[in-house]
Design a protein around this motif. Structure first.
Motif, PDB file in Angstrom:
ATOM      1  N   TYR A 135      -3.960   7.987   2.983  1.00 41.94           N
ATOM      2  CA  TYR A 135      -4.028   6.784   3.816  1.00 41.94           C
ATOM      3  C   TYR A 135      -3.389   7.072   5.162  1.00 41.94           C
ATOM      4  CZ  TYR A 135       0.896   5.815   2.543  1.00 41.94           C
ATOM      5  OH  TYR A 135       2.258   5.889   2.354  1.00 41.94           O
ATOM      6  N   SER A 192      -3.904   7.506  -8.325  1.00 45.87           N
ATOM      7  CA  SER A 192      -3.912   7.469  -6.860  1.00 45.87           C
ATOM      8  C   SER A 192      -2.995   6.331  -6.426  1.00 45.87           C
ATOM      9  CB  SER A 192      -5.333   7.297  -6.321  1.00 45.87           C
ATOM     10  OG  SER A 192      -5.976   6.176  -6.909  1.00 45.87           O
ATOM     11  N   TRP A 193      -3.538   5.099  -6.373  1.00 44.63           N
ATOM     12  CA  TRP A 193      -2.696   3.929  -6.115  1.00 44.63           C
ATOM     13  C   TRP A 193      -2.354   3.248  -7.438  1.00 44.63           C
ATOM     14  CZ3 TRP A 193      -5.750   5.445  -2.042  1.00 44.63           C
ATOM     15  CH2 TRP A 193      -5.174   5.385  -0.768  1.00 44.63           C
ATOM     16  N   SER A 194      -1.106   2.845  -7.571  1.00 41.30           N
ATOM     17  CA  SER A 194      -0.648   2.128  -8.753  1.00 41.30           C
ATOM     18  C   SER A 194      -1.044   2.897 -10.006  1.00 41.30           C
ATOM     19  CB  SER A 194      -1.211   0.698  -8.740  1.00 41.30           C
ATOM     20  OG  SER A 194      -0.618  -0.084  -9.734  1.00 41.30           O
ATOM     21  N   PRO A 240     -10.016   2.060  -3.305  1.00 43.87           N
ATOM     22  CA  PRO A 240      -8.596   1.784  -3.024  1.00 43.87           C
ATOM     23  C   PRO A 240      -8.343   0.290  -2.943  1.00 43.87           C
ATOM     24  CG  PRO A 240      -9.437   3.507  -1.574  1.00 43.87           C
ATOM     25  CD  PRO A 240     -10.629   2.926  -2.284  1.00 43.87           C
ATOM     26  N   HIS A 288       0.829  -1.212   0.000  1.00 41.36           N
ATOM     27  CA  HIS A 288       0.000   0.000   0.000  1.00 41.36           C
ATOM     28  C   HIS A 288       0.862   1.260   0.000  1.00 41.36           C
ATOM     29  CE1 HIS A 288      -3.794  -2.007   0.256  1.00 41.36           C
ATOM     30  NE2 HIS A 288      -3.472  -2.653   1.362  1.00 41.36           N
ATOM     31  N   THR A 290       2.859   1.603  -3.612  1.00 41.37           N
ATOM     32  CA  THR A 290       2.086   1.899  -4.816  1.00 41.37           C
ATOM     33  C   THR A 290       1.310   3.213  -4.734  1.00 41.37           C
ATOM     34  OG1 THR A 290       0.253   0.532  -3.999  1.00 41.37           O
ATOM     35  CG2 THR A 290       1.860  -0.524  -5.468  1.00 41.37           C
ATOM     36  N   HIS A 291       1.459   3.935  -3.630  1.00 36.87           N
ATOM     37  CA  HIS A 291       0.889   5.289  -3.550  1.00 36.87           C
ATOM     38  C   HIS A 291       2.046   6.251  -3.845  1.00 36.87           C
ATOM     39  CE1 HIS A 291      -1.175   8.837  -1.762  1.00 36.87           C
ATOM     40  NE2 HIS A 291      -2.246   8.196  -2.187  1.00 36.87           N
ATOM     41  N   LYS A 320      -7.679   3.883   4.033  1.00 38.25           N
ATOM     42  CA  LYS A 320      -7.397   4.393   2.687  1.00 38.25           C
ATOM     43  C   LYS A 320      -8.631   5.142   2.220  1.00 38.25           C
ATOM     44  CE  LYS A 320      -6.681   0.196   1.977  1.00 38.25           C
ATOM     45  NZ  LYS A 320      -6.619  -1.139   1.347  1.00 38.25           N
TER      46      LYS A 320
END
Length: 359
Positions: A335, A319-321, A358, A30, A33-34, A349
């Motif tokens: 997060y 956002s993520w990845s 997320p 987590h 990847t952010h 998250k």
């Protein structure tokens, strides 16, 4: 009035409980990847001055760079890919660009070049992309995803020639970029981009001691809380946001300005240290800080938990990845970890309207 309330923007908050000691714990994934983080806050209840190891980790959070008027085609050059993409995690994010109104671009540590372009720019570029998930029935924004590690992007290949021609001649895109790299032993960003205006930047660090702070009572095993025993994770997430923004939580129900108060059950701690870092902060540095917070409990402490809250850039294209990120009302993507003294943790998250759930 009721119709207006029904149309309030939705948001997503994911809460999970786990342990750092679990083999399948996803805490590292987590964080890693952010990619694009603009603010990190640490709250240490029952703490005065920062412990030396945590202070040093924060002080060494790293330098990032602002490069003015940098053409996007610089990122598809073979020399750049061999120098940076193949030798560490490289991060680039267009600066002072609005994801809902302007063209924006980013280079992910995975080696992907992401361009979020309005309809006119996309058509002029002539590169393959897909409509934005948040542009409505009539697409007005498109996302172009170029894998810089793709073997087909070799300089003598047709794909490279097409991409390079599009970005350097057909529709040159130029932005101010924030850049960061986790490899400090190789070619520096300053020297590589020396023909452009490059400025080395340092994260801003502020630390304050909060006196007689009302803190929620937490039990690591009670994620959703028992009313008489522990605050719930959702209530805690809201409270952490208020404290990190210096919002007074000692209000009464009759207060005209704000009725928000610390969740129950709570207790008063004599002092708490709140430290906030703002800048262009890469996940590798946040991982180091998270590890130090885990080690904080190697020696007995008065508190049973500490927290780490991380805010992403409101106008980053992901956002993520590679999950597409949009602005809508606030562009929130963030997060937080609550780290307990028994190596348990709570993870929150949160994203706003123009985001997927997320991971």
């Amino acid at each position: 009035m009721l119709r207006g309330l029904q149309s309030c923007p939705r948001h997503l908050l994911v809460c999970e409980k786990s342990s750092f000691l679990q083999e399948k714990s996803r805490h590292s994934a987590h964080v890693e990847t952010h990619y694009y983080n603009c603010s990190v806050s640490v709250l240490l209840p029952e703490c005065g001055p920062l412990p030396e190891r945590i202070k040093n980790t924060i002080g060494n959070i790293g330098t990032y760079y602002l490069v003015k008027n940098l053409p996007v085609y610089e990122f598809v050059k073979e020399e750049f890919i061999n120098t940076f993409i193949k030798k560490g995690s490289f991060y680039a994010l267009s600066y002072h660009t609005r994801i809902d109104q302007d063209n924006t671009a980013a280079v992910l540590p995975s080696g992907k070049l992401i361009i979020s372009a309005d309809k006119d720019t996309y058509e002029e570029l002539g590169l393959q992309g897909k409509p934005s998930l948040y542009s409505g029935k009539k697409a007005m924004r498109y996302i172009v995803n170029i894998d810089l590690t793709d073997e087909a992007l070799a300089p003598d290949g047709k794909k490279y020639q097409r991409v390079n021609w599009s970005l350097s001649e057909k529709k040159p895109l130029t932005f101010d970029f924030l850049l960061a790299w986790d490899n400090t032993e190789a070619t520096s960003i300053m020297s590589y981009f020396s023909k452009y205006k490059v400025k080395a930047c340092h994260s801003k660090i502020t630390s304050s001691i909060l006196r007689d702070l009302h803190c929620p009572v937490l039990k690591s095993g009670e994620l959703h809380g028992q009313p008489e025993e522990s605050c719930s994770s959702e209530e805690l997430f809201e409270w952490l946001g208020a404290v990190s923004n210096n919002i007074d939580c000692n209000n009464s129900s009759s207060s005209f300005i704000s009725t928000y108060c610390c969740p129950h059950p709570n207790t008063i701690v004599g002092q708490a240290n709140l430290c906030t870092i703002t800048g262009f902060i890469i996940p590798e540095k946040i991982q180091q800080l998270l590890q130090q917070l885990r080690e904080y409990f190697d020696e007995p402490k008065l508190t049973q938990w500490v927290s780490l809250m991380v805010h992403g850039f409101a106008d980053s294209p992901v956002s993520w990845s590679e999950n597409e990120h949009g602005f809508h009302k606030g562009g929130e993507n963030l997060y937080s970890f609550v780290i307990f003294n028994n190596e348990d943790y709570w993870l929150h998250k949160a994203v706003g309207t123009n985001d997927g759930c997320p991971p």
